[in-house]
Scaffold this active site. Structure first.
Site, PDB file in Angstrom:
ATOM      1  N   SER A 162       5.995  33.531  24.637  1.00 55.41           N
ATOM      2  CA  SER A 162       5.295  32.843  23.534  1.00 55.41           C
ATOM      3  C   SER A 162       6.209  32.686  22.325  1.00 55.41           C
ATOM      4  CB  SER A 162       4.008  33.585  23.160  1.00 55.41           C
ATOM      5  OG  SER A 162       4.257  34.946  22.895  1.00 55.41           O
TER       6      SER A 162
ATOM      7  N   HIS B 186       2.220  37.130  31.213  1.00 53.35           N
ATOM      8  CA  HIS B 186       2.391  37.376  29.766  1.00 53.35           C
ATOM      9  C   HIS B 186       1.031  37.799  29.182  1.00 53.35           C
ATOM     10  CE1 HIS B 186       4.237  37.222  25.914  1.00 53.35           C
ATOM     11  NE2 HIS B 186       4.233  35.914  25.681  1.00 53.35           N
TER      12      HIS B 186
ATOM     13  N   HIS C 190       7.467  45.755  32.215  1.00 55.49           N
ATOM     14  CA  HIS C 190       7.905  44.950  31.068  1.00 55.49           C
ATOM     15  C   HIS C 190       9.338  44.498  31.294  1.00 55.49           C
ATOM     16  CE1 HIS C 190       8.593  43.668  26.924  1.00 55.49           C
ATOM     17  NE2 HIS C 190       7.275  43.592  26.850  1.00 55.49           N
TER      18      HIS C 190
ATOM     19  N   ARG D 211       2.592  50.054  21.543  1.00 57.56           N
ATOM     20  CA  ARG D 211       1.350  49.324  21.227  1.00 57.56           C
ATOM     21  C   ARG D 211       0.217  49.854  22.110  1.00 57.56           C
ATOM     22  NH1 ARG D 211       3.420  43.379  22.353  1.00 57.56           N
ATOM     23  NH2 ARG D 211       4.053  44.508  24.227  1.00 57.56           N
TER      24      ARG D 211
ATOM     25  N   ASP E 153      -1.134  45.415  27.194  1.00 53.09           N
ATOM     26  CA  ASP E 153      -2.328  44.818  27.785  1.00 53.09           C
ATOM     27  C   ASP E 153      -3.153  45.801  28.614  1.00 53.09           C
ATOM     28  OD1 ASP E 153      -1.808  42.206  26.763  1.00 53.09           O
ATOM     29  OD2 ASP E 153      -0.185  42.056  28.208  1.00 53.09           O
TER      30      ASP E 153
HETATM   31  N1  AMX Z   1       3.174  45.468  39.580  1.00 58.29           N
HETATM   32  C1  AMX Z   1       3.821  45.127  40.725  1.00 58.29           C
HETATM   33  N2  AMX Z   1       5.083  44.706  40.779  1.00 58.29           N
HETATM   34  C2  AMX Z   1       5.735  44.643  39.614  1.00 58.29           C
HETATM   35  C3  AMX Z   1       5.163  45.005  38.383  1.00 58.29           C
HETATM   36  C4  AMX Z   1       3.813  45.415  38.391  1.00 58.29           C
HETATM   37  N3  AMX Z   1       3.152  45.723  37.283  1.00 58.29           N
HETATM   38  N4  AMX Z   1       6.066  44.823  37.400  1.00 58.29           N
HETATM   39  C5  AMX Z   1       7.189  44.363  38.003  1.00 58.29           C
HETATM   40  N5  AMX Z   1       6.976  44.249  39.327  1.00 58.29           N
HETATM   41  C6  AMX Z   1       7.890  43.688  40.336  1.00 58.29           C
HETATM   42  C7  AMX Z   1       8.233  42.258  39.956  1.00 58.29           C
HETATM   43  O1  AMX Z   1       7.208  41.359  40.344  1.00 58.29           O
HETATM   44  C8  AMX Z   1       9.535  42.061  40.682  1.00 58.29           C
HETATM   45  O2  AMX Z   1       9.243  41.822  42.030  1.00 58.29           O
HETATM   46  P1  AMX Z   1      10.148  40.827  42.919  1.00 58.29           P
HETATM   47  O3  AMX Z   1      11.488  41.479  42.955  1.00 58.29           O
HETATM   48  O4  AMX Z   1       9.443  40.789  44.217  1.00 58.29           O
HETATM   49  O5  AMX Z   1      10.171  39.509  42.212  1.00 58.29           O
HETATM   50  C9  AMX Z   1      10.194  43.432  40.560  1.00 58.29           C
HETATM   51  O6  AMX Z   1       9.116  44.357  40.289  1.00 58.29           O
HETATM   52  C10 AMX Z   1      11.196  43.526  39.443  1.00 58.29           C
HETATM   53  O7  AMX Z   1      10.590  43.102  38.229  1.00 58.29           O
HETATM   54  P2  AMX Z   1      11.043  43.711  36.821  1.00 58.29           P
HETATM   55  O8  AMX Z   1      12.473  43.345  36.602  1.00 58.29           O
HETATM   56  O9  AMX Z   1      10.673  45.132  36.726  1.00 58.29           O
HETATM   57  O10 AMX Z   1      10.074  42.939  35.829  1.00 58.29           O
HETATM   58  P3  AMX Z   1      10.265  41.490  35.194  1.00 58.29           P
HETATM   59  O11 AMX Z   1      11.090  41.635  33.978  1.00 58.29           O
HETATM   60  O12 AMX Z   1      10.703  40.497  36.208  1.00 58.29           O
HETATM   61  O13 AMX Z   1       8.758  41.134  34.815  1.00 58.29           O
HETATM   62  C11 AMX Z   1       6.612  41.577  33.952  1.00 58.29           C
HETATM   63  C12 AMX Z   1       8.110  41.760  33.738  1.00 58.29           C
HETATM   64  C13 AMX Z   1       5.893  42.059  32.702  1.00 58.29           C
HETATM   65  C14 AMX Z   1       6.314  40.084  34.153  1.00 58.29           C
HETATM   66  C15 AMX Z   1       6.166  42.398  35.184  1.00 58.29           C
HETATM   67  O14 AMX Z   1       6.378  43.770  34.953  1.00 58.29           O
HETATM   68  C16 AMX Z   1       4.732  42.153  35.585  1.00 58.29           C
HETATM   69  O15 AMX Z   1       4.459  41.208  36.331  1.00 58.29           O
HETATM   70  N6  AMX Z   1       3.760  43.018  35.086  1.00 58.29           N
HETATM   71  C17 AMX Z   1       2.357  42.805  35.333  1.00 58.29           C
HETATM   72  C18 AMX Z   1       1.802  41.712  34.448  1.00 58.29           C
HETATM   73  C19 AMX Z   1       1.749  42.177  33.015  1.00 58.29           C
HETATM   74  O16 AMX Z   1       1.268  43.243  32.702  1.00 58.29           O
HETATM   75  N7  AMX Z   1       2.256  41.315  32.097  1.00 58.29           N
HETATM   76  C20 AMX Z   1       2.165  41.588  30.656  1.00 58.29           C
HETATM   77  C21 AMX Z   1       3.496  41.967  30.049  1.00 58.29           C
HETATM   78  C22 AMX Z   1       3.359  42.181  28.562  1.00 58.29           C
HETATM   79  C23 AMX Z   1       3.054  40.887  27.871  1.00 58.29           C
HETATM   80  O17 AMX Z   1       3.863  39.975  27.872  1.00 58.29           O
HETATM   81  N8  AMX Z   1       1.878  40.734  27.327  1.00 58.29           N
END
Ligand code: AMX
Length: 434
Positions: free
Chosen positions: A240, A270, A317, A326, A372
């Site tokens: 964002s 996000h 994250h 937070r 979140d």
């Molecule tokens: N559950 C399951 N798998 C997860 C995970 C979770 N909560 N967080 C990361 N992973 C997985 C990724 O999908 C990725 O899988 P892949 O290799 O098969 O593609 C692997 O772990 C490596 O990811 P990462 O480097 O640890 O995370 P990222 O920087 O690519 O993504 C985020 C970060 C937040 C998108 C991810 O942790 C996620 O999807 N979390 C759940 C959704 C969420 O809570 N989002 C909110 C974030 C905060 C915000 O912006 N408001």
């Protein structure tokens, strides 16, 4: 007493020579390398943005203008009887880096009241959308519809000089921020309360007025102040904030920029994660059919989610490598105000179990909760159970830091953003595999 705008102008004049000097004398100093992994992997960790409103340390979490969350809450002035500072005092702080006096903060409250009138056509735009439109689509459309109000766009058409850009940008951003709570509350009451709209109360500050227009009594005003400040800023690399900065770099005004950023916030990876946390938890609780939740049952449900190829919402994250402060801040609020609330107990149990599950799963680089994972519990407790609305709340908060940031973007003359892309074949060649 100096006004916020005078303080901001002084700060801008003090800051400009620093940016000029860095550009003139130090432009070639290297701050980051980029690997193929980073180019394919969403530019993770590439240091190529400058943001002074906040900084995110992977282990410590966010600092707003150099202060941690508890330091920020402690330092800002509070009106008598209030535990949390006003959003307006925080706006003063994030824009200038100076802690306002209570009097200065109240002057911003008075200024916001002058700016807060939402044009009637905005409500028509929301009403014209299909009833099943997502609240974020309504929010983004409402913001975009106000583009015609932009002073920056008008002044730019008239040919204002570059050194003046920050002034109409500040005016636009202040106007927009002051109007967001009424737009958010309108969407809530229109979509979920049969259109029973509550008119704003001009005697209240932004947080108090938001609670009033939502139709929720005290201490929801304090919740609103806490929530909006906590979600305000997370430096500029997140979807964002980066979108808002990027769109504004084309000299698009703040209405275009914020609307675009809100669209990014609406993604499940996000801001929408706060909606999905509650959806996941409610579904889990329904599945219990009256049975007491245990750590073992939660562990199984988490594994079921992972095994079905989904992420555990609210965990992980891109930058953080520890529990999000937070999250901690809202957890402390819950421990103080709703320690025995069943939903909070489940969320706390998930907090105990999920990090180990994610570690065992072995993919996520950060197994700890983000903001979140906790924010929906507080909303649910105070009666906002319509979780598709939660990301609008996030969006109102996120506007504070990102709008402050684009005022500074214009003040410091940052250019249009334009990173360079390569083809896959070029990467293969660089790696010597082609
Ligand atoms: N559950 C399951 N798998 C997860 C995970 C979770 N909560 N967080 C990361 N992973 C997985 C990724 O999908 C990725 O899988 P892949 O290799 O098969 O593609 C692997 O772990 C490596 O990811 P990462 O480097 O640890 O995370 P990222 O920087 O690519 O993504 C985020 C970060 C937040 C998108 C991810 O942790 C996620 O999807 N979390 C759940 C959704 C969420 O809570 N989002 C909110 C974030 C905060 C915000 O912006 N408001």
């Amino acid at each position: 007493m100096t006004t916020l705008k005078e303080t901001l102008q002084r700060k801008i004049e003090e800051h400009r020579p620093r940016t000029t000097r860095l550009l003139k004398e130090c432009s070639d100093v290297k701050i980051s390398d980029v690997t193929i992994g980073q180019a394919i992997g969403g530019a993770r960790g590439v240091k190529c943005l400058v943001t002074d409103t906040s900084y995110l340390d992977p282990m410590e979490g966010i600092r707003f203008r150099g202060k941690t969350i508890p330091e920020t809450f402690a330092a800002l002035p509070k009106a008598a009887g209030r535990e949390y500072p006003s959003v307006e005092s925080f706006w003063y702080y994030i824009l200038t880096g100076e802690i306002p006096t209570l009097e200065e903060a109240q002057a911003v409250e008075a200024d916001f009241k002058e700016r807060a009138q939402v044009p009637a056509y905005v409500f028509d735009v929301v009403r014209a959308l299909p009833a099943d439109s997502h609240p974020m689509a309504m929010f983004s459309s409402a913001i975009l519809s106000m583009q015609r109000e932009s002073i920056f766009a008008r002044r730019h058409r008239e040919g204002m000089g570059k050194m003046e850009y920050w002034d109409p940008m500040y005016e636009d951003c202040s106007n927009l921020l002051a109007r967001l709570p009424e737009i958010g509350a309108f969407i809530y009451r229109h979509k979920f309360k049969g259109g029973d709209i509550i008119a704003p109360d001009k005697s209240l500050d932004l947080g108090g007025n938001f609670a009033h227009m939502m139709g929720i009594g005290s201490p929801y005003d304090e919740v609103a102040r806490m929530y909006f400040i906590l979600h305000s800023d997370h430096e500029s690399g997140n979807v964002s904030a980066h979108t808002i900065h990027l769109v504004a770099s084309a000299l698009s005004d703040c209405y275009y920029a914020l609307s675009a950023g809100i669209n990014g916030l609406a993604g499940p990876l996000h801001g929408l994660a706060n909606e999905n946390v509650l959806r996941w938890t409610q579904k889990f609780m329904e599945g219990l059919e009256g049975q007491e939740p245990t750590e073992e049952i939660i562990r199984k449900a988490l594994w079921d989610t992972l095994n079905s190829g989904q992420v555990i919402p609210g965990y992980g994250h891109a930058v953080l490598r520890k529990t999000d402060p937070r999250y901690t801040s809202q957890r402390e609020f819950c421990l103080k105000n709703l320690p025995d609330y069943p939903l909070f107990k489940v969320i706390s149990m998930i907090y105990k179990v999920a990090p180990d599950v994610l570690k065992e799963h072995g993919k996520a680089k950060n197994p700890w909760p983000n903001v979140d994972a906790q924010s929906g519990v507080v909303q649910w407790y105070y009666g906002v159970t319509e979780y598709s609305f939660y990301t609008v709340l996030f969006g109102i908060g996120r506007a504070i830091g990102t709008l402050a940031n684009i005022v500074w973007d214009r003040a410091l003359g940052y250019p249009i953003e334009r990173p360079k892309s390569l083809t896959t074949a070029m990467l293969e060649e660089m790696a010597g595999i082609r």
